[in-house]
Enzyme design. Structure first.
Site, PDB file in Angstrom:
ATOM      1  N   GLY A  50       0.840  -1.191   0.000  1.00  0.00           N
ATOM      2  CA  GLY A  50       0.000   0.000   0.000  1.00  0.00           C
ATOM      3  C   GLY A  50       0.874   1.238   0.000  1.00  0.00           C
ATOM      4  O   GLY A  50       2.054   1.164   0.329  1.00  0.00           O
ATOM      5  N   CYS A  77       5.309  -5.972   1.544  1.00  0.00           N
ATOM      6  CA  CYS A  77       5.658  -4.541   1.537  1.00  0.00           C
ATOM      7  C   CYS A  77       5.008  -3.823   2.740  1.00  0.00           C
ATOM      8  O   CYS A  77       5.406  -4.038   3.863  1.00  0.00           O
ATOM      9  CB  CYS A  77       5.290  -3.928   0.187  1.00  0.00           C
ATOM     10  SG  CYS A  77       6.106  -2.364  -0.075  1.00  0.00           S
ATOM     11  N   TYR A  78       3.968  -3.013   2.515  1.00  0.00           N
ATOM     12  CA  TYR A  78       3.286  -2.364   3.648  1.00  0.00           C
ATOM     13  C   TYR A  78       2.811  -3.428   4.639  1.00  0.00           C
ATOM     14  O   TYR A  78       2.899  -3.254   5.857  1.00  0.00           O
ATOM     15  CB  TYR A  78       2.098  -1.566   3.114  1.00  0.00           C
ATOM     16  CG  TYR A  78       1.288  -0.826   4.165  1.00  0.00           C
ATOM     17  CD1 TYR A  78       1.668   0.428   4.603  1.00  0.00           C
ATOM     18  CD2 TYR A  78       0.133  -1.391   4.705  1.00  0.00           C
ATOM     19  CE1 TYR A  78       0.924   1.105   5.561  1.00  0.00           C
ATOM     20  CE2 TYR A  78      -0.622  -0.735   5.654  1.00  0.00           C
ATOM     21  CZ  TYR A  78      -0.223   0.526   6.078  1.00  0.00           C
ATOM     22  OH  TYR A  78      -0.969   1.186   7.027  1.00  0.00           O
ATOM     23  N   HIS A 163       7.714  -7.557  -3.980  1.00  0.00           N
ATOM     24  CA  HIS A 163       6.399  -7.996  -4.462  1.00  0.00           C
ATOM     25  C   HIS A 163       6.503  -9.313  -5.230  1.00  0.00           C
ATOM     26  O   HIS A 163       6.928  -9.299  -6.389  1.00  0.00           O
ATOM     27  CB  HIS A 163       5.785  -6.916  -5.372  1.00  0.00           C
ATOM     28  CG  HIS A 163       5.328  -5.721  -4.620  1.00  0.00           C
ATOM     29  ND1 HIS A 163       4.052  -5.589  -4.127  1.00  0.00           N
ATOM     30  CD2 HIS A 163       5.993  -4.603  -4.234  1.00  0.00           C
ATOM     31  CE1 HIS A 163       3.941  -4.448  -3.486  1.00  0.00           C
ATOM     32  NE2 HIS A 163       5.108  -3.826  -3.537  1.00  0.00           N
ATOM     33  N   GLU A 165       4.101 -10.912  -6.457  1.00  0.00           N
ATOM     34  CA  GLU A 165       2.990 -11.018  -7.418  1.00  0.00           C
ATOM     35  C   GLU A 165       3.294 -10.352  -8.758  1.00  0.00           C
ATOM     36  O   GLU A 165       2.527 -10.497  -9.694  1.00  0.00           O
ATOM     37  CB  GLU A 165       1.702 -10.444  -6.803  1.00  0.00           C
ATOM     38  CG  GLU A 165       1.649  -8.932  -6.601  1.00  0.00           C
ATOM     39  CD  GLU A 165       2.288  -8.456  -5.298  1.00  0.00           C
ATOM     40  OE1 GLU A 165       3.227  -9.105  -4.804  1.00  0.00           O
ATOM     41  OE2 GLU A 165       1.865  -7.398  -4.789  1.00  0.00           O
ATOM     42  N   SER A 217     -23.876  -2.545 -23.584  1.00  0.00           N
ATOM     43  CA  SER A 217     -23.222  -1.694 -24.579  1.00  0.00           C
ATOM     44  C   SER A 217     -22.715  -2.610 -25.689  1.00  0.00           C
ATOM     45  O   SER A 217     -23.177  -3.729 -25.834  1.00  0.00           O
ATOM     46  CB  SER A 217     -22.065  -0.944 -23.926  1.00  0.00           C
ATOM     47  OG  SER A 217     -21.054  -1.853 -23.579  1.00  0.00           O
ATOM     48  N   GLY A 218     -21.731  -2.155 -26.439  1.00  0.00           N
ATOM     49  CA  GLY A 218     -21.218  -3.019 -27.497  1.00  0.00           C
ATOM     50  C   GLY A 218     -20.159  -3.984 -27.012  1.00  0.00           C
ATOM     51  O   GLY A 218     -19.696  -4.842 -27.758  1.00  0.00           O
ATOM     52  N   GLY A 219     -19.772  -3.848 -25.748  1.00  0.00           N
ATOM     53  CA  GLY A 219     -18.594  -4.581 -25.277  1.00  0.00           C
ATOM     54  C   GLY A 219     -18.889  -5.950 -24.698  1.00  0.00           C
ATOM     55  O   GLY A 219     -20.043  -6.327 -24.473  1.00  0.00           O
ATOM     56  N   VAL A 220     -17.802  -6.668 -24.433  1.00  0.00           N
ATOM     57  CA  VAL A 220     -17.914  -8.027 -23.922  1.00  0.00           C
ATOM     58  C   VAL A 220     -18.391  -8.033 -22.458  1.00  0.00           C
ATOM     59  O   VAL A 220     -19.179  -8.893 -22.058  1.00  0.00           O
ATOM     60  CB  VAL A 220     -16.571  -8.799 -24.091  1.00  0.00           C
ATOM     61  CG1 VAL A 220     -15.403  -8.082 -23.458  1.00  0.00           C
ATOM     62  CG2 VAL A 220     -16.644 -10.199 -23.549  1.00  0.00           C
ATOM     63  N   ASP A 221     -17.963  -7.037 -21.663  1.00  0.00           N
ATOM     64  CA  ASP A 221     -18.268  -7.069 -20.220  1.00  0.00           C
ATOM     65  C   ASP A 221     -19.772  -7.029 -19.950  1.00  0.00           C
ATOM     66  O   ASP A 221     -20.293  -7.835 -19.181  1.00  0.00           O
ATOM     67  CB  ASP A 221     -17.614  -5.885 -19.498  1.00  0.00           C
ATOM     68  CG  ASP A 221     -16.136  -5.775 -19.809  1.00  0.00           C
ATOM     69  OD1 ASP A 221     -15.553  -6.792 -20.212  1.00  0.00           O
ATOM     70  OD2 ASP A 221     -15.583  -4.678 -19.678  1.00  0.00           O
ATOM     71  N   SER A 222     -20.449  -6.081 -20.603  1.00  0.00           N
ATOM     72  CA  SER A 222     -21.875  -5.966 -20.312  1.00  0.00           C
ATOM     73  C   SER A 222     -22.635  -7.168 -20.874  1.00  0.00           C
ATOM     74  O   SER A 222     -23.634  -7.597 -20.292  1.00  0.00           O
ATOM     75  CB  SER A 222     -22.438  -4.656 -20.853  1.00  0.00           C
ATOM     76  OG  SER A 222     -22.237  -4.576 -22.233  1.00  0.00           O
ATOM     77  N   LYS A 359     -10.192  -8.610 -17.390  1.00  0.00           N
ATOM     78  CA  LYS A 359     -10.774  -8.837 -18.714  1.00  0.00           C
ATOM     79  C   LYS A 359     -10.697 -10.293 -19.170  1.00  0.00           C
ATOM     80  O   LYS A 359     -11.675 -10.872 -19.625  1.00  0.00           O
ATOM     81  CB  LYS A 359     -10.034  -7.949 -19.721  1.00  0.00           C
ATOM     82  CG  LYS A 359     -10.704  -7.852 -21.038  1.00  0.00           C
ATOM     83  CD  LYS A 359     -11.873  -6.969 -20.858  1.00  0.00           C
ATOM     84  CE  LYS A 359     -12.565  -6.494 -22.046  1.00  0.00           C
ATOM     85  NZ  LYS A 359     -13.445  -5.383 -21.680  1.00  0.00           N
TER      86      LYS A 359
END
Ligand code: XMP
Length: 503
Positions: A50, A77-78, A163, A165, A217-222, A359
């Site tokens: 953080g 880290c933090y 880190h 990750e 919308s036009g996207g994959v997510d929605s 994504k």
């Protein structure tokens, strides 16, 4: 006991960690420090990095629930500095900077067994552990002699200054695996389809018999979000496809594709309203806010018609983090219209089943739900659409020019099978005209910039090396077929420092 709880102290890498653990087929949950809950399934806890300093006022603390859980803990880290402070060690503040690649010498530790004794790691800190708490042992130091890792094997507490990750840390994935499987004893039993089941039953419980307005919308997510929720509540989901006037040609086919997948979609042409609201606006943040507000205006109207209180959005994790809504301590990059662009007051409650996912995870869920490849493999497309790719004030005419340009670009990339190699490619219409010569006569047309980037999750990106012959073909086609355009340029900026979209 098959879940790892990640406490988020504001690091940009927190979700990357969560996603890595999911890739190892163990469920991981990200929670804020103040309301983290341990469940019967929690096998171990990771304290993220953080941007704060553990001694600064308002520093996010380590709560008793975690300290007294008796579960294995890994502090990064933090998180490492919090552990040191809580057990009575000392931290030096702002004197011990290590940023970027740093060589570290490893000693014996259950986290490092089988690794070489010198490895490259990724550091990002200004504070450092100066004195270890009693009962803990140093197990790694950096080139400059700073404590890079410590542990108490008996208490099952481990701490890393670097880190693990991020991909720059050698053996980082293996370290996380050792913690998850060997120290926490988790089993690789979780699958992405489990998440679908969980989300479906959570949505059912949350919504009951109410109706939900779904933003498509036009996207994959929605599209994925709509299909997922329609599996939970069937016809109580009313998916609304809003044409805001800034869609591409290929987006207009989305309702039809979704209907084939079993989701009923209502089309609403709100382009006039959006254009009216965006009149005289050229500031990117203002534009996003206006678009966010106008979307809500349309959805609230639809919600009243159907008597609904809920709005489904396909928000994914990168939208959340870039709008700085992920945690109180991250910094705002831009207001993604479905997160930071929402008005403060609205009469709809949100359902965002993909909020934790990246994504490519969303694409995997889409595939499992049976969405066709033409939607799943599409490049990401932002909610505000072409409006944030028309620099300066938007008009219907400019949207039309960009729509035709975008189609040429996309078709050409697809024809040469370059589309699949790119994370995202698009055209940007600049508020600049330049002089040219077409058919022996002077021309004066718009400049369009082509942007194509390689990325894994959109958080960082590098510009894509398009073959020159392909660049030439794209440029000639655009200037030949879109008479309003006189010049084509190629964007060679990485993210950072640039973002992917221009606004
Ligand atoms: P940036 O431009 O922030 O974009 O580097 C990162 C990724 O997010 C997409 N993006 C958005 N998606 N609503 C969305 O749904 C938005 O307002 C938005 N802004 C950017 C962008 O296309 C890229 O893939």
């Amino acid at each position: 006991m098959n879940e790892v709880l990640i406490i988020d102290y504001g690091s940009q890498y927190t979700r990357l960690l969560a996603r890595k653990i999911r890739e190892f087929e163990v469920y991981s949950r990200v929670e804020d420090p103040s309301n983290a809950k341990i469940s019967n399934d929690t096998a171990g806890i990771i304290l993220s990095g953080g941007p704060m300093s553990v001694y600064e006022e308002g520093a996010l603390p380590l709560t008793d629930i975690i300290l007294k859980s008796g579960l294995p803990i890994l502090g990064i880290c933090y998180g490492m500095q919090l552990l040191a402070k809580n057990f009575g060690g000392r931290i030096s503040k702002g004197k011990s900077f290590e940023y970027g690649l740093t060589f570290v010498r490893l000693h014996e530790s259950p986290l490092f067994s089988t690794f070489p004794s010198h490895i490259k790691t990724w550091m990002n800190h200004g504070d450092a552990v100066e004195r270890l708490p009693d009962g803990f042992e140093k197990v790694a130091e950096s080139e400059s002699g700073m404590i890079a890792a410590f542990e108490s094997v008996t208490r099952r507490i481990y701490a890393l200054q670097f880190h693990p990750e991020v991909h720059q840390t050698e053996y980082g994935d293996e370290m996380i695996k050792k913690f998850v499987f060997e120290i926490c004893g988790a089993k690789p039993e979780w699958k992405m389809k489990d998440l679908i089941g969980t989300e479906i039953s959570l949505t059912k419980k949350k919504i009951g018999n109410s109706k939900v307005i779904g933003a498509v919308s036009g996207g994959v997510d929605s599209a994925v979000a709509a299909l997922l929720v329609s599996k939970a509540i069937g016809n109580n989901l009313i998916s609304i496809f809003v044409d805001h006037g800034f869609l591409r040609f290929e987006d207009l086919a989305v309702p039809c594709i979704l209907e084939k997948a079993g989701v009923t979609v209502k089309k609403v042409d709100a382009s006039g309203l959006f254009l009216e609201n965006l009149k005289n606006c050229s500031d990117p943040e203002e534009k996003r806010k206006i678009i966010g507000r106008t979307f809500i205006e349309v959805f609230e109207r639809e919600a009243r018609t159907y008597g609904s209180r809920w709005l489904l959005q396909g928000t994914i994790y990168s939208d959340v983090i870039e709008s700085a809504a992920a945690s109180s301590s991250s910094s705002k990059i831009k207001s993604h219209h479905n997160v930071g662009g929402l008005p403060e007051k609205m009469n709809l409650k949100l359902i965002e089943p993909l909020r934790e996912l990246f994504k490519d995870e969303v694409r995997e869920v889409g595939k499992m739900l049976g969405l066709p490849p033409e939607i799943i493999n599409r490049h990401p497309f932002p909610g505000p659409g072409l409006a944030i790719r028309i620099i300066g004030e938007v008009t219907r005419e400019k949207a039309d020019i960009l729509r035709r340009t975008d189609k040429i670009l996309t078709d050409t990339l697809r024809k040469h099978r370059e589309y699949e190699k790119i994370w995202q490619a698009f055209a940007v219409l600049l508020p600049v005209k330049s002089v040219g010569v077409k058919g022996d006569a002077r021309s004066y047309g718009y400049v369009v910039a082509i942007r194509a980037v390689d990325s894994i999750e959109g958080m960082t990106a590098s510009w894509h090396e398009l073959p020159y012959t392909l660049m030439r073909e794209i440029s000639s086609k655009i200037t030949d077929e879109v008479p309003e355009i006189g010049r084509v340029v190629y964007d060679i900026s990485d993210k950072p420092p640039a973002t992917i979209e221009w606004e």
